[in-house]
Design a protein around this motif. Structure first.
Motif, mmCIF file in Angstrom:
data_model
loop_
_atom_site.group_PDB
_atom_site.id
_atom_site.type_symbol
_atom_site.label_atom_id
_atom_site.label_comp_id
_atom_site.label_asym_id
_atom_site.label_seq_id
_atom_site.Cartn_x
_atom_site.Cartn_y
_atom_site.Cartn_z
ATOM 1 N N PHE A 1 0.947 -1.286 -0.081
ATOM 2 C CA PHE A 1 -0.089 -0.064 -0.074
ATOM 3 C C PHE A 1 0.788 1.247 -0.023
ATOM 4 O O PHE A 1 1.957 1.099 0.189
ATOM 5 N N SER A 2 0.189 2.318 -0.263
ATOM 6 C CA SER A 2 0.563 3.800 0.142
ATOM 7 C C SER A 2 -0.623 4.432 0.511
ATOM 8 O O SER A 2 -1.502 4.904 -0.090
ATOM 9 N N LEU A 3 -0.154 4.697 2.012
ATOM 10 C CA LEU A 3 -1.416 5.173 2.978
ATOM 11 C C LEU A 3 -0.725 6.684 2.996
ATOM 12 O O LEU A 3 0.316 6.733 3.556
ATOM 13 N N SER A 4 -2.001 7.691 3.310
ATOM 14 C CA SER A 4 -1.771 8.991 3.909
ATOM 15 C C SER A 4 -1.415 8.820 5.487
ATOM 16 O O SER A 4 -1.801 7.799 6.072
ATOM 17 N N GLN A 5 -0.851 9.912 5.867
ATOM 18 C CA GLN A 5 -0.715 10.020 7.263
ATOM 19 C C GLN A 5 -2.031 9.794 8.173
ATOM 20 O O GLN A 5 -2.140 9.181 9.169
ATOM 21 N N GLU A 6 -3.009 10.362 7.532
ATOM 22 C CA GLU A 6 -4.241 10.535 8.190
ATOM 23 C C GLU A 6 -4.771 8.879 8.271
ATOM 24 O O GLU A 6 -5.295 8.440 9.226
ATOM 25 N N ALA A 7 -4.776 7.992 7.118
ATOM 26 C CA ALA A 7 -5.014 6.786 7.171
ATOM 27 C C ALA A 7 -4.360 5.703 8.128
ATOM 28 O O ALA A 7 -4.697 4.963 8.766
ATOM 29 N N VAL A 8 -2.829 6.257 8.100
ATOM 30 C CA VAL A 8 -2.071 5.377 9.124
ATOM 31 C C VAL A 8 -2.515 5.850 10.565
ATOM 32 O O VAL A 8 -2.406 4.837 11.331
ATOM 33 N N HIS A 9 -2.587 7.103 10.871
ATOM 34 C CA HIS A 9 -2.763 7.117 12.227
ATOM 35 C C HIS A 9 -4.245 7.068 12.530
ATOM 36 O O HIS A 9 -4.532 6.285 13.893
ATOM 37 N N TYR A 10 -5.268 6.270 11.736
ATOM 38 C CA TYR A 10 -6.398 5.761 11.979
ATOM 39 C C TYR A 10 -6.198 4.274 12.232
ATOM 40 O O TYR A 10 -6.800 3.781 13.144
#
Length: 288
Positions: A180-189
């Motif tokens: 994957f390539s996940l945004s900071q928002e997605a990773v924090h969630y």
């Protein structure tokens, strides 16, 4: 505009020279690398320590194919990277991947998006994975006992129409490639969810290939689902060109045009020997 800062998370267990080549292909002041070496590995990865912004994480897991150990290793990478710096994006790679674009194109793409990129496929044929018990972190499914494990799966699947083997999850099932390539928002969630929903996490301990559904189910059942693009920007070929060819295919020089035309940023699977010409040509692309 300054380029966003990226964390590349690499799951590796062999071929340290190729892993170093992968990292070097991506080196840039705004790119940081976090490498998890399978605890079982006896190979020397110290060559990575001299590469700028490259960290070998200390909390290592003994990883087994199809086991929750791969999810744990990925979570360890995410936690260590997130504690290190505020990254805009987190990209999960394997030691059998390679960069097939340029840093300029890569940075330009992610400078102009806030979406996350995760492969989401039709999971209907694979829902049985959540309904049975598997033991891939206890017994090596690719070792001498593999037939017993597969037979155990088959027996449980035949029983499913008649009995409930595992308590169902209320979340909708989602499935896809683990990369994957996940945004900071997605990773924090993701990380916050794992802290506050321990029973959900434990539910995947004895699940078949949980790395292909764990992250998908958390994010696609979340308020961030609309921010997930169902493509992970990886070129992976699941179409056999010769009978009984292992899948995904090992990429070779004849796959170069398809890789470039796909406009993906990474490709896999790579073999140091069989993919040698392809790797050289992708390096020439960057130099050009």
């Amino acid at each position: 505009m300054d380029s966003k800062i990226h964390a590349f998370l690499i799951l590796a267990h062999n071929n340290p020279a190729h892993v170093a080549r992968l990292v070097k292909s991506l080196v840039s002041p705004n790119h940081y690398f976090f490498v998890h070496i399978d605890k079982k590995s006896k190979e020397d990865f110290s060559n990575l320590e001299s590469i700028p912004n490259c960290t070998l994480i200390k909390k290592r897991i003994s990883c087994n194919w199809g086991g929750f150990s791969l999810v744990k290793a990925t979570l360890n990478l995410l936690k260590e990277a997130d504690a290190f710096k505020h990254f805009a994006y987190f990209h999960l790679l394997s030691g059998a991947d390679y960069f097939c674009s340029t840093n300029e194109k890569f940075d330009d793409f992610f400078n102009n998006t806030t979406k996350s990129y995760l492969d989401i496929a039709d999971g209907t044929p694979f829902e049985w994975r959540l309904k049975i018990y598997t033991f891939n972190d206890i017994i090596n499914r690719r070792g001498k006992w593999k037939n017993i494990l597969w037979h155990t799966d088959d027996i449980q699947k035949k029983l499913l129409p008649y009995i409930t083997i595992r308590k169902p999850l209320k979340e909708k099932f989602y499935y896809g490639s683990q990369w994957f390539s996940l945004s900071q928002e997605a990773v924090h969630y993701l990380l916050d969810f794992c802290k506050t929903h321990r029973s959900f996490v434990r539910r995947f301990y004895l699940t078949f290939v949980p790395d292909e559904s764990f992250f998908h189910m958390i994010l696609m059942n979340s308020p961030l689902a609309s921010q997930i693009m169902p493509h992970n920007l990886r070129f992976i070929d699941w179409t056999r060109k010769v009978p009984k060819e292992p899948l995904p295919r090992t990429l070779k020089i004849e796959d170069y045009d398809d890789i470039i035309q796909s406009k993906c940023f990474f490709c896999r699977k790579i073999s140091v020997t069989q993919s040698a010409e392809l790797l050289d040509k992708l390096d020439e692309l960057r130099k050009g």
